[in-house]
Scaffold this motif. Structure first.
Motif, short mmCIF file in Angstrom:
data_model
loop_
_atom_site.label_atom_id
_atom_site.label_comp_id
_atom_site.label_asym_id
_atom_site.label_seq_id
_atom_site.Cartn_x
_atom_site.Cartn_y
_atom_site.Cartn_z
N VAL A 64 4.17 -3.16 0.86
CA VAL A 64 2.97 -2.72 0.16
C VAL A 64 2.28 -3.83 -0.64
CG1 VAL A 64 3.55 -0.29 0.07
CG2 VAL A 64 4.32 -1.80 -1.78
N GLU A 65 3.01 -4.86 -1.03
CA GLU A 65 2.36 -5.94 -1.79
C GLU A 65 1.82 -6.96 -0.80
OE1 GLU A 65 2.19 -5.73 -5.09
OE2 GLU A 65 3.81 -4.40 -5.67
N ARG A 67 -7.00 -3.62 -10.79
CA ARG A 67 -6.20 -3.76 -12.02
C ARG A 67 -5.97 -2.36 -12.57
NH1 ARG A 67 -9.50 -8.20 -12.55
NH2 ARG A 67 -8.38 -10.17 -12.42
N ARG A 101 -0.49 0.51 -8.74
CA ARG A 101 -0.53 1.97 -8.71
C ARG A 101 0.51 2.56 -9.68
NH1 ARG A 101 -4.99 0.77 -5.52
NH2 ARG A 101 -3.76 -1.03 -4.87
N ARG A 102 1.71 1.99 -9.71
CA ARG A 102 2.74 2.55 -10.59
C ARG A 102 2.32 2.44 -12.06
NH1 ARG A 102 6.09 0.05 -6.63
NH2 ARG A 102 6.57 -1.70 -8.01
N ASP A 122 -11.09 -9.55 -1.03
CA ASP A 122 -10.45 -10.08 -2.23
C ASP A 122 -9.85 -11.46 -1.93
OD1 ASP A 122 -8.34 -9.38 -0.64
OD2 ASP A 122 -7.57 -7.83 -1.97
N ARG A 123 -9.19 -12.02 -2.93
CA ARG A 123 -8.65 -13.38 -2.77
C ARG A 123 -7.62 -13.46 -1.65
NH1 ARG A 123 -7.60 -14.24 -9.09
NH2 ARG A 123 -7.58 -11.98 -8.81
N LYS A 152 -3.83 7.42 7.13
CA LYS A 152 -3.83 8.81 6.69
C LYS A 152 -5.25 9.36 6.55
CE LYS A 152 0.77 8.80 4.65
NZ LYS A 152 1.55 8.40 3.45
N ASN A 193 -1.69 2.09 5.29
CA ASN A 193 -1.19 3.46 5.15
C ASN A 193 -2.31 4.40 4.72
OD1 ASN A 193 0.11 5.75 3.46
ND2 ASN A 193 1.81 4.94 4.67
N VAL A 194 -3.10 3.98 3.74
CA VAL A 194 -4.21 4.81 3.26
C VAL A 194 -5.22 5.03 4.39
CG1 VAL A 194 -6.24 4.78 1.76
CG2 VAL A 194 -3.99 4.23 0.82
N LYS A 243 5.50 6.01 -5.86
CA LYS A 243 5.03 5.51 -4.56
C LYS A 243 3.87 4.53 -4.75
CE LYS A 243 7.44 7.82 -1.43
NZ LYS A 243 8.12 7.24 -0.28
N GLY A 244 3.89 3.44 -3.99
CA GLY A 244 2.78 2.50 -4.04
C GLY A 244 3.17 1.15 -4.58
N ASP A 245 2.18 0.32 -4.83
CA ASP A 245 2.46 -1.03 -5.33
C ASP A 245 2.52 -1.01 -6.86
OD1 ASP A 245 -0.16 -0.63 -5.92
OD2 ASP A 245 -0.94 -2.22 -4.62
N ARG A 246 2.71 -2.20 -7.44
CA ARG A 246 2.85 -2.27 -8.89
C ARG A 246 1.62 -1.77 -9.63
NH1 ARG A 246 5.17 -8.30 -8.79
NH2 ARG A 246 4.00 -8.11 -6.86
N PHE A 278 -0.20 -1.17 2.09
CA PHE A 278 -0.86 -0.17 1.23
C PHE A 278 -2.17 0.28 1.89
CE2 PHE A 278 -3.55 1.43 -2.10
CZ PHE A 278 -2.70 2.21 -2.86
N THR A 279 -3.03 -0.69 2.18
CA THR A 279 -4.33 -0.37 2.77
C THR A 279 -4.17 0.30 4.13
OG1 THR A 279 -5.21 -2.33 1.67
CG2 THR A 279 -6.60 -1.33 3.34
N GLU A 332 -2.96 10.99 -1.22
CA GLU A 332 -2.90 10.12 -0.05
C GLU A 332 -4.23 10.12 0.70
OE1 GLU A 332 1.13 10.15 1.93
OE2 GLU A 332 1.17 12.13 1.01
N THR A 353 -9.59 -0.87 -1.14
CA THR A 353 -8.99 0.26 -0.42
C THR A 353 -10.01 1.37 -0.18
OG1 THR A 353 -6.91 -0.26 -1.55
CG2 THR A 353 -7.03 1.85 -0.43
N ILE A 408 -13.68 -5.77 3.81
CA ILE A 408 -14.73 -4.83 3.44
C ILE A 408 -16.10 -5.33 3.87
CG2 ILE A 408 -13.37 -3.88 1.56
CD1 ILE A 408 -15.10 -5.54 -0.36
N LEU A 431 -5.18 7.33 -5.63
CA LEU A 431 -4.84 7.11 -4.21
C LEU A 431 -3.63 6.17 -4.08
CD1 LEU A 431 -5.85 7.78 -1.33
CD2 LEU A 431 -7.14 5.66 -1.40
N SER A 432 -2.61 6.64 -3.34
CA SER A 432 -1.45 5.80 -3.07
C SER A 432 -0.92 6.13 -1.68
CB SER A 432 -0.39 5.99 -4.15
OG SER A 432 0.60 4.98 -4.04
N ILE A 433 0.33 5.73 -1.41
CA ILE A 433 0.85 5.88 -0.04
C ILE A 433 1.97 6.92 0.00
CG2 ILE A 433 0.16 3.56 0.58
CD1 ILE A 433 3.08 2.71 0.28
N GLY A 434 1.94 7.85 -0.92
CA GLY A 434 2.90 8.93 -0.99
C GLY A 434 2.57 9.70 -2.25
N GLU A 475 -10.88 -6.47 -6.73
CA GLU A 475 -9.55 -6.80 -7.24
C GLU A 475 -9.08 -5.64 -8.11
OE1 GLU A 475 -8.12 -9.61 -6.26
OE2 GLU A 475 -9.77 -10.96 -5.73
#
Lengths: 323, 323
Positions: B149-150, A152, A194-195, B191-192, B242, B238-239, A189-192, B235-236, A217, A236, B183, A181-184, A150
């Motif tokens: 991505v979410e 965080r 990552r930001r 994950d959940r 790449k 795309n990673v 770029k990325g989900d919350r 997200f996963t 990436e 990931t 995984i 690691l993100s998608i750009g 998970e």
């Protein structure tokens, strides 16, 4: 001399594959002693295959069903019996009978047993599994590859500290360049998760004068341009590592004989633990044993822990000084 | 005859790379007409490179700064100007001037413009980008590779429907085997979100008599043993995509001349849209145009949408019948 505890029951091909791996490791490294954890029959197979004067290098900590019943059958991942050898191996690392423990068992069971049996580093809640990927531009440290699924933001930032310290101690990197690691690669770029983590990492002091270089990436992990350490969540990272493994398995590695990493070091617990791929071959187990011995001889885990401690103290002092 | 709208300003190498790609596609496929969206100067470059009698295959929908100012400079991803050509290209697909639209611009901007300009399929909230990976055992459909991505369990289950239908329509798969990326392959791994989605997928009716085969891992996408469709969050996915690209770029593809996919089809919107890699080469853009033409000629998007509709109705009827 390194004394490595080896889980005879971990992995899809256990114990036969582990017996093979233990023998390979013994033959490759004369300064190695193995404490084999699991059915005594399997341990006897290792001893019997060694020359007489080498057999004292092998000791046994029996677990599982007594006698012949346990030998020759693969342990089911996640069963109590497989977990029993993990707990016993971890106990050997904790009580000083071994300098490190290696298993190809369920990584979830290993991480749990390590946290309980060895204890976590101060201020660390989530351990990380770290591998070194042979990228074009040089080795890239990738974490987490499956210890903490998970994601965080606070976990990612702490694992960035782990990665920078590991890169400095294990690979001798000076001023390691750390990416998230993100998608750009562009900010935002990325989900919350990552930001938020990206913003936290921009103001974080990293060990070994490491520098945070921003978002990276999937392909950066195999190319390695301008990057030494790649941080991601365990879900990931695990998917990415196995995808790279699969691609190399089909196409050959980046150079002849080089393959994706098949053994990961566990960081965040007070001891040296190596996790091998569940589908590990004998050669993979031997690589894992060699990694465990290398981590012990280089005092890698304890040095990384001390660097984390220093950084945590430094960050706390900076927080006190700043208005 | 297929009429494909092409974003001249999308991607790191725009417009030069797009001009190159448009020419390659025209030369490879005489039944192709292109509506070039962006600076007229760049469109003129395409026309000038074609024989006289071929030039009427190229039309232009001008956007951005008028005249020469816009030509010859790369569009910054995410800038208003780059997004303007995306919106104009989407409008061409919506108003019938083009049968499909392709862009190497920001995938976030393309997905947003597609949802607004073309509308989403009924009952679809989250579109998905889908690619076909050339795995050892045959092609593997992978989605989502970056549209959403979410990750939510309901999104993953809906995208499993997309993937099964796409596999049936685009690749001619009968009873496509669908896996959920996690995984570990044993139930409960991940994950959940994955654990919830796995439970939902076990009772879901899939299009084309598709079967859900459970959890799969990163290497299954490149090996393809026993699997036709792999579902994951954007997200996963795309990673992973790449990472596979990076590994193949280093080591060569699974067979000479085969590489990781560089163009993705957008599913979930009422039209045919293809997204190319931001770092696309001219050859990649040509591949994207060819994919767009193939999707149009095979009526892939509309057929997938109808199959989704049928399945959604079937599931609703089953819910009514069951006690």
């Amino acid at each position: 001399m390194s004394r490595i505890a080896v889980d005879l029951l971990g992995g899809d091909g256990a114990p036969a594959v582990v017996v093979d791996g233990a023998l390979r490791a013994c033959r490759a490294d004369p300064d190695l002693q193995l404490l084999l954890v699991g059915p005594p029959d399997a341990a006897d197979d290792v001893r019997a295959a060694l020359p007489d004067d080498q057999r004292r290098r092998i000791t046994v900590r029996p677990t599982g069903a007594p006698g012949g019943m346990a030998a020759g059958t693969a342990a089911e991942p996640g069963t109590g019996r497989a977990d029993e050898s993990i707990r016993a191996g971890m106990a050997a690392a904790a009580d000083g009978a071994a300098d490190a423990f290696i298993s190809a068992g369920s990584s979830g069971a290993i991480v749990t047993a390590a946290a309980l049996g060895l204890g976590r580093w101060p201020a660390v809640r989530r351990p990380a599994l770290v591998v070194t990927v042979p990228a074009v531009a040089g080795p890239v440290v990738l974490l987490d590859v499956g210890a903490t699924v998970e994601a965080r933001p606070a976990t990612l930032t702490q694992h960035a500290l782990f990665g920078a310290a590991y890169g400095a101690v294990r690979l001798g990197l000076d001023r390691p360049r750390v990416g998230l690691l993100s998608i750009g690669a562009e900010p935002g770029k990325g989900d919350r998760v990552r930001r938020t983590a990206d913003a936290l990492l921009r103001s974080l002091t990293l060990p070994a004068a490491g520098r945070y270089v921003g978002l990276v990436e999937g392909h950066d992990v195999t190319l390695g341009d301008g990057i030494d350490v790649v941080v991601t969540d365990g879900f990931t990272g695990n998917v990415l590592l196995k995808g790279i493994e699969g691609a190399y398995a089909m196409a050959g590695g980046p150079e002849p004989g080089r393959v994706a990493p098949r053994a990961a070091a566990l960081l965040g617990v007070a001891g040296t633990v190596v996790v091998c791929h569940g589908a590990a071959t004998g050669a993979d187990i031997a690589t894992g044993i060699t990694l465990a011995a290398g981590l012990h001889r280089g005092r890698v885990t304890s040095t990384v822990a001390r660097m984390l401690d220093d950084i945590t103290r430094l960050i706390a002092e900076q927080d006190e000084v700043s208005p």
